[in-house]
Design an enzyme around this catalytic site. Structure first.
Site, PDB file in Angstrom:
ATOM      1  N   ARG A 131       0.886  -1.346  -0.343  1.00 20.03           N
ATOM      2  CA  ARG A 131       0.320   0.146  -0.384  1.00 20.03           C
ATOM      3  C   ARG A 131       1.580   1.261  -0.049  1.00 20.03           C
ATOM      4  O   ARG A 131       0.724   2.360   0.262  1.00 20.03           O
ATOM      5  CB  ARG A 131      -1.083   0.172   1.421  1.00 20.03           C
ATOM      6  N   LYS A 153       2.891  11.932 -10.820  1.00 19.24           N
ATOM      7  CA  LYS A 153       2.386  11.509 -11.886  1.00 19.24           C
ATOM      8  C   LYS A 153       2.522   9.727 -12.040  1.00 19.24           C
ATOM      9  O   LYS A 153       3.873   9.442 -12.888  1.00 19.24           O
ATOM     10  CB  LYS A 153       1.588  11.822 -12.959  1.00 19.24           C
ATOM     11  N   GLU A 195       8.780  18.149 -24.364  1.00 17.94           N
ATOM     12  CA  GLU A 195       9.010  18.575 -23.156  1.00 17.94           C
ATOM     13  C   GLU A 195       9.393  20.115 -22.230  1.00 17.94           C
ATOM     14  O   GLU A 195       8.457  20.767 -21.882  1.00 17.94           O
ATOM     15  CB  GLU A 195       8.550  17.416 -22.438  1.00 17.94           C
ATOM     16  N   LYS A 236       7.448  23.399 -13.570  1.00 14.58           N
ATOM     17  CA  LYS A 236       6.446  22.702 -12.861  1.00 14.58           C
ATOM     18  C   LYS A 236       6.920  22.004 -11.646  1.00 14.58           C
ATOM     19  O   LYS A 236       5.636  21.840 -11.377  1.00 14.58           O
ATOM     20  CB  LYS A 236       7.346  20.650 -13.715  1.00 14.58           C
ATOM     21  N   GLU A 246      -4.736  17.768 -10.012  1.00 12.86           N
ATOM     22  CA  GLU A 246      -4.742  17.952 -11.305  1.00 12.86           C
ATOM     23  C   GLU A 246      -6.200  18.089 -10.994  1.00 12.86           C
ATOM     24  O   GLU A 246      -6.696  17.643 -11.899  1.00 12.86           O
ATOM     25  CB  GLU A 246      -4.109  16.958 -12.278  1.00 12.86           C
ATOM     26  N   ARG A 250      -2.656  22.139 -13.294  1.00 12.09           N
ATOM     27  CA  ARG A 250      -1.938  21.219 -13.450  1.00 12.09           C
ATOM     28  C   ARG A 250      -2.388  20.705 -15.058  1.00 12.09           C
ATOM     29  O   ARG A 250      -0.914  20.070 -15.672  1.00 12.09           O
ATOM     30  CB  ARG A 250      -1.561  19.960 -12.569  1.00 12.09           C
ATOM     31  N   ASN A 254      -0.293  19.759 -20.115  1.00 13.33           N
ATOM     32  CA  ASN A 254      -1.134  18.633 -20.682  1.00 13.33           C
ATOM     33  C   ASN A 254      -0.749  19.116 -22.484  1.00 13.33           C
ATOM     34  O   ASN A 254      -1.518  18.084 -23.470  1.00 13.33           O
ATOM     35  CB  ASN A 254      -2.027  18.365 -20.461  1.00 13.33           C
ATOM     36  N   HIS A 261      -1.295  12.101 -26.884  1.00  9.56           N
ATOM     37  CA  HIS A 261      -1.538  10.777 -26.416  1.00  9.56           C
ATOM     38  C   HIS A 261      -2.259   9.831 -27.491  1.00  9.56           C
ATOM     39  O   HIS A 261      -2.794   8.567 -27.382  1.00  9.56           O
ATOM     40  CB  HIS A 261      -2.811  11.035 -25.244  1.00  9.56           C
ATOM     41  N   HIS A 275       6.764   9.054 -26.848  1.00 11.52           N
ATOM     42  CA  HIS A 275       5.802  10.109 -26.174  1.00 11.52           C
ATOM     43  C   HIS A 275       6.271  11.939 -26.933  1.00 11.52           C
ATOM     44  O   HIS A 275       5.684  12.178 -27.142  1.00 11.52           O
ATOM     45  CB  HIS A 275       5.630  10.444 -24.860  1.00 11.52           C
TER      46      HIS A 275
HETATM   47  N1  LIG Z   1       4.758  10.913 -15.262  1.00  6.40           N
HETATM   48  C1  LIG Z   1       4.570  12.299 -15.565  1.00  6.40           C
HETATM   49  O1  LIG Z   1       4.242  13.161 -15.188  1.00  6.40           O
HETATM   50  C2  LIG Z   1       5.385  12.462 -17.290  1.00  6.40           C
HETATM   51  C3  LIG Z   1       5.143  13.851 -17.828  1.00  6.40           C
HETATM   52  C4  LIG Z   1       6.278  12.823 -20.091  1.00  6.40           C
HETATM   53  C5  LIG Z   1       5.767  11.756 -20.077  1.00  6.40           C
HETATM   54  N2  LIG Z   1       5.751  11.011 -19.087  1.00  6.40           N
HETATM   55  C6  LIG Z   1       6.077   9.165 -19.512  1.00  6.40           C
HETATM   56  O2  LIG Z   1       7.436   8.869 -19.503  1.00  6.40           O
HETATM   57  C7  LIG Z   1       7.190   8.171 -21.033  1.00  6.40           C
HETATM   58  C8  LIG Z   1       8.208   8.766 -21.879  1.00  6.40           C
HETATM   59  O3  LIG Z   1       9.598   8.423 -21.507  1.00  6.40           O
HETATM   60  P1  LIG Z   1      10.804   8.628 -22.485  1.00  6.40           P
HETATM   61  O4  LIG Z   1      10.707   9.552 -23.291  1.00  6.40           O
HETATM   62  O5  LIG Z   1      11.631   8.438 -20.996  1.00  6.40           O
HETATM   63  O6  LIG Z   1      11.160   6.806 -22.786  1.00  6.40           O
HETATM   64  P2  LIG Z   1      11.590   5.335 -22.201  1.00  6.40           P
HETATM   65  O7  LIG Z   1      11.509   5.434 -20.136  1.00  6.40           O
HETATM   66  O8  LIG Z   1      11.214   4.116 -23.007  1.00  6.40           O
HETATM   67  O9  LIG Z   1      13.216   5.467 -22.567  1.00  6.40           O
HETATM   68  C9  LIG Z   1      13.548   6.398 -23.813  1.00  6.40           C
HETATM   69  C10 LIG Z   1      14.557   4.847 -24.462  1.00  6.40           C
HETATM   70  O10 LIG Z   1      16.058   5.493 -23.772  1.00  6.40           O
HETATM   71  C11 LIG Z   1      16.058   4.664 -23.287  1.00  6.40           C
HETATM   72  N3  LIG Z   1      17.532   5.449 -22.178  1.00  6.40           N
HETATM   73  C12 LIG Z   1      17.724   5.786 -20.659  1.00  6.40           C
HETATM   74  N4  LIG Z   1      18.054   6.571 -20.594  1.00  6.40           N
HETATM   75  C13 LIG Z   1      19.171   6.531 -21.642  1.00  6.40           C
HETATM   76  C14 LIG Z   1      20.657   6.984 -21.076  1.00  6.40           C
HETATM   77  N5  LIG Z   1      21.002   7.738 -20.143  1.00  6.40           N
HETATM   78  N6  LIG Z   1      21.228   5.672 -22.244  1.00  6.40           N
HETATM   79  C15 LIG Z   1      21.060   5.266 -22.745  1.00  6.40           C
HETATM   80  N7  LIG Z   1      19.404   5.095 -23.227  1.00  6.40           N
HETATM   81  C16 LIG Z   1      18.954   5.355 -22.929  1.00  6.40           C
HETATM   82  C17 LIG Z   1      15.508   3.692 -22.759  1.00  6.40           C
HETATM   83  O11 LIG Z   1      15.863   2.412 -22.122  1.00  6.40           O
HETATM   84  C18 LIG Z   1      15.017   3.429 -23.831  1.00  6.40           C
HETATM   85  O12 LIG Z   1      15.047   2.593 -25.099  1.00  6.40           O
HETATM   86  C19 LIG Z   1       5.992   7.497 -21.429  1.00  6.40           C
HETATM   87  O13 LIG Z   1       5.530   6.843 -21.393  1.00  6.40           O
HETATM   88  C20 LIG Z   1       5.263   9.096 -21.030  1.00  6.40           C
HETATM   89  O14 LIG Z   1       3.700   8.970 -21.322  1.00  6.40           O
HETATM   90  C21 LIG Z   1       4.837  10.206 -17.755  1.00  6.40           C
HETATM   91  O1  LIG Z   2       2.524  16.017 -14.860  1.00  2.55           O
HETATM   92  C1  LIG Z   2       1.586  15.673 -15.574  1.00  2.55           C
HETATM   93  O2  LIG Z   2       0.431  16.290 -15.281  1.00  2.55           O
HETATM   94  C2  LIG Z   2       1.898  16.457 -17.152  1.00  2.55           C
HETATM   95  O3  LIG Z   2       0.534  16.165 -17.773  1.00  2.55           O
HETATM   96  C3  LIG Z   2       3.274  15.911 -17.543  1.00  2.55           C
HETATM   97  C4  LIG Z   2       2.728  15.742 -18.626  1.00  2.55           C
HETATM   98  O4  LIG Z   2       4.472  15.686 -20.360  1.00  2.55           O
HETATM   99  C5  LIG Z   2       3.192  13.785 -18.948  1.00  2.55           C
HETATM  100  O5  LIG Z   2       3.119  13.107 -20.552  1.00  2.55           O
HETATM  101  C6  LIG Z   2       1.724  13.246 -18.311  1.00  2.55           C
HETATM  102  O6  LIG Z   2       2.201  11.813 -18.140  1.00  2.55           O
HETATM  103  C7  LIG Z   2       0.543  13.326 -18.638  1.00  2.55           C
HETATM  104  O7  LIG Z   2      -0.940  13.401 -17.794  1.00  2.55           O
HETATM  105  P1  LIG Z   2      -1.570  12.823 -17.940  1.00  2.55           P
HETATM  106  O8  LIG Z   2      -2.439  13.218 -16.821  1.00  2.55           O
HETATM  107  O9  LIG Z   2      -2.496  12.981 -19.763  1.00  2.55           O
HETATM  108  O10 LIG Z   2      -1.464  11.164 -18.534  1.00  2.55           O
HETATM  109 ZN   LIG Z   3       4.443  14.398 -21.128  1.00  3.19          ZN
END
Ligand SMILES: NC(=O)c1ccc[n+]([C@@H]2O[C@H](COP(=O)([O-])OP(=O)(O)OC[C@H]3O[C@@H](n4cnc5c(N)ncnc54)[C@H](O)[C@@H]3O)[C@@H](O)[C@H]2O)c1
Ligand SMILES: O=C(O)C(=O)C[C@@H](O)[C@H](O)[C@H](O)COP(=O)(O)O
Ligand SMILES: [Zn+2]
Length: 377
Positions: A131, A153, A195, A236, A246, A250, A254, A261, A275
């Site tokens: 949990r 998130k 981003e 951020k 959100e 927040r 998006n 998406h 992404h």
């Molecule tokens: N939680 C949030 O607020 C938030 C915000 C933005 C995006 N996201 C999510 O993040 C994801 C995208 O993240 P991403 O673009 O980092 O993709 P990812 O995690 O797939 O990483 C991109 C690629 O780069 C590689 N990689 C990462 N770091 C490396 C390094 N230092 N050296 C070599 N290879 C490396 C990984 O293995 C992968 O193949 C999506 O799922 C998106 O929805 C979440």
């Molecule tokens: O942190 C946030 O809030 C964002 O919206 C950041 C975005 O870049 C990110 O891709 C996030 O995961 C999107 O959120 P979602 O709620 O639309 O899934």
């Molecule tokens: Zn994003």
């Protein structure tokens, strides 16, 4: 290797103010080598699971493992397949079961070493194991350093849409070693840059202009990189502190994501579109749609597209390899967006560069017509 005093002094700290759940984001070259002492100082006595993917394990895990060992932190590695497809129920179960099998306790720590996929998946796993376990983000992609590691998130995708299952769960600490980005592929670096540009487009026109002039330094690993990561994290952190869950502003983060998406779901979370590329195309579409609604000048969309294309990002749906659904198919995916409220669409639209706003009750007929025209152009 230990971090030099000079490097330590160059470290930037950004605080995410969330009362008892506040935490630091540390930004700078060489932080992976001091991760062990930073974590031990905050979470004394904790054992750690390190969740990472195969690419990051090869490029960066040895440095982190050495640092954790030097600080006396016992480590259980969990190494999974890279790529967006890993943000799935199946992989969530795998990570959860590995953490449980290692008998980590609630007060131990789960460390996410990787990009946003690892951060979102690991954060969600740590939110639900016992949990809620403590977790630390060690982002290694540009995207993760400027966005996904901050704000809590977490979640996974389903065929119905992006991030539709998840939880808000804040990390204890974020360690962004900007030197770790040197092993990132050019395509993934560019994707993360979308981003970065987003923060300028939301509410910081001077930052967008600075990016237009200085983006090469970010890619080359000059001091511009730390400035861009820190500016993004400050931006951020401010939004998250004001609206963690959100309920309001927040949603500005998006920008470009409603279209982006839908395109990611349409391409089945494959490497046809990562992404950040979806966000790049989505931000251009958001500016063009705003112009179509007479909210901003068409020149704004042209300027955004010119800059994103200049760094090598896709800006048009036709650049996505393979077939896309038609406008109705994309509208069906957009209908699953988490910003939908009582069936009405919410988009982040704009009055111009740095003047984004939350637009509720956006007419679906206008969006459908815009998508149809764009797909047929
Ligand atoms: N939680 C949030 O607020 C938030 C915000 C933005 C995006 N996201 C999510 O993040 C994801 C995208 O993240 P991403 O673009 O980092 O993709 P990812 O995690 O797939 O990483 C991109 C690629 O780069 C590689 N990689 C990462 N770091 C490396 C390094 N230092 N050296 C070599 N290879 C490396 C990984 O293995 C992968 O193949 C999506 O799922 C998106 O929805 C979440
Ligand atoms: O942190 C946030 O809030 C964002 O919206 C950041 C975005 O870049 C990110 O891709 C996030 O995961 C999107 O959120 P979602 O709620 O639309 O899934
Ligand atoms: Zn994003």
């Amino acid at each position: 290797m230990t971090m030099t005093a000079e490097a330590a002094a160059a470290r930037i700290a950004v605080r995410v103010e969330l009362g008892t759940r506040s935490y630091d984001i540390l930004i700078g070259r060489g932080l992976l080598d001091v991760a062990g002492s930073e974590i031990a100082a905050r979470l004394p006595g904790a054992r750690a699971a390190v969740v990472t993917d195969r690419n990051v394990a090869a490029a960066q895990l040895p440095r982190l493992a050495a640092s954790l060992a030097a600080a006396g932190i016992e480590v259980v590695p969990v190494i999974i397949a890279p790529g967006e497809a890993s943000k799935s129920f199946g992989m969530l179960e795998h990570v959860v079961r590995q953490v449980l099998a290692a008998r980590l306790e609630r007060r131990d720590v789960v460390i996410a070493l990787g990009g946003g996929v690892i951060g979102d998946l690991t954060g969600f796993a740590s939110a639900i194991v016992r949990r809620g376990m403590r977790f630390v983000q060690i982002p290694t992609s540009l995207l993760a350093q400027v966005d996904s590691s901050v704000g809590g998130k977490t979640g996974i995708n389903t065929p119905e849409g992006k991030n539709l299952v998840g939880a808000f769960h804040q990390p204890e600490l974020v360690l962004a070693d900007t030197g770790a980005l040197d092993t990132l592929s050019p395509r993934e670096f560019r994707a993360g840059y979308a981003e970065v540009a987003k923060y300028g487009l939301i509410n910081d026109a001077p930052f967008f202009a600075w990016l237009e002039a200085n983006w090469r330094g970010i890619f080359a690993g000059g001091p511009e990189r730390e400035h861009a990561v820190a500016t993004s994290c400050r931006s951020k952190a401010k939004v998250v502190a004001a609206d963690e869950h959100e309920t309001g502003e927040r949603a500005l983060l998006n920008l470009g994501h409603t279209f982006g998406h839908a395109l990611e779901a349409a391409t089945h979370y494959s490497d046809r579109l990562v992404h950040g590329e979806g966000v790049s195309i989505g931000m251009v579409l958001a500016h063009r749609f705003s112009a179509r609604m007479n909210l901003c000048s068409p020149d704004d969309g042209r300027r955004v597209a010119r800059h994103l294309a200049e760094v090598g990002l896709p800006t048009e749906m036709r650049q996505i390899p393979g077939e896309l659904p038609d406008a109705d198919g994309l509208m069906a995916l957009i209908a699953q967006d988490k910003k939908v409220s009582r069936g009405t669409l919410t988009f982040i639209l704009t009055h111009g560069i740095g003047e984004s706003f939350i637009a509720r009750d956006v007419p679906p007929a206008e969006v459908r017509a815009f998508l149809r025209e764009t797909l047929e152009a």
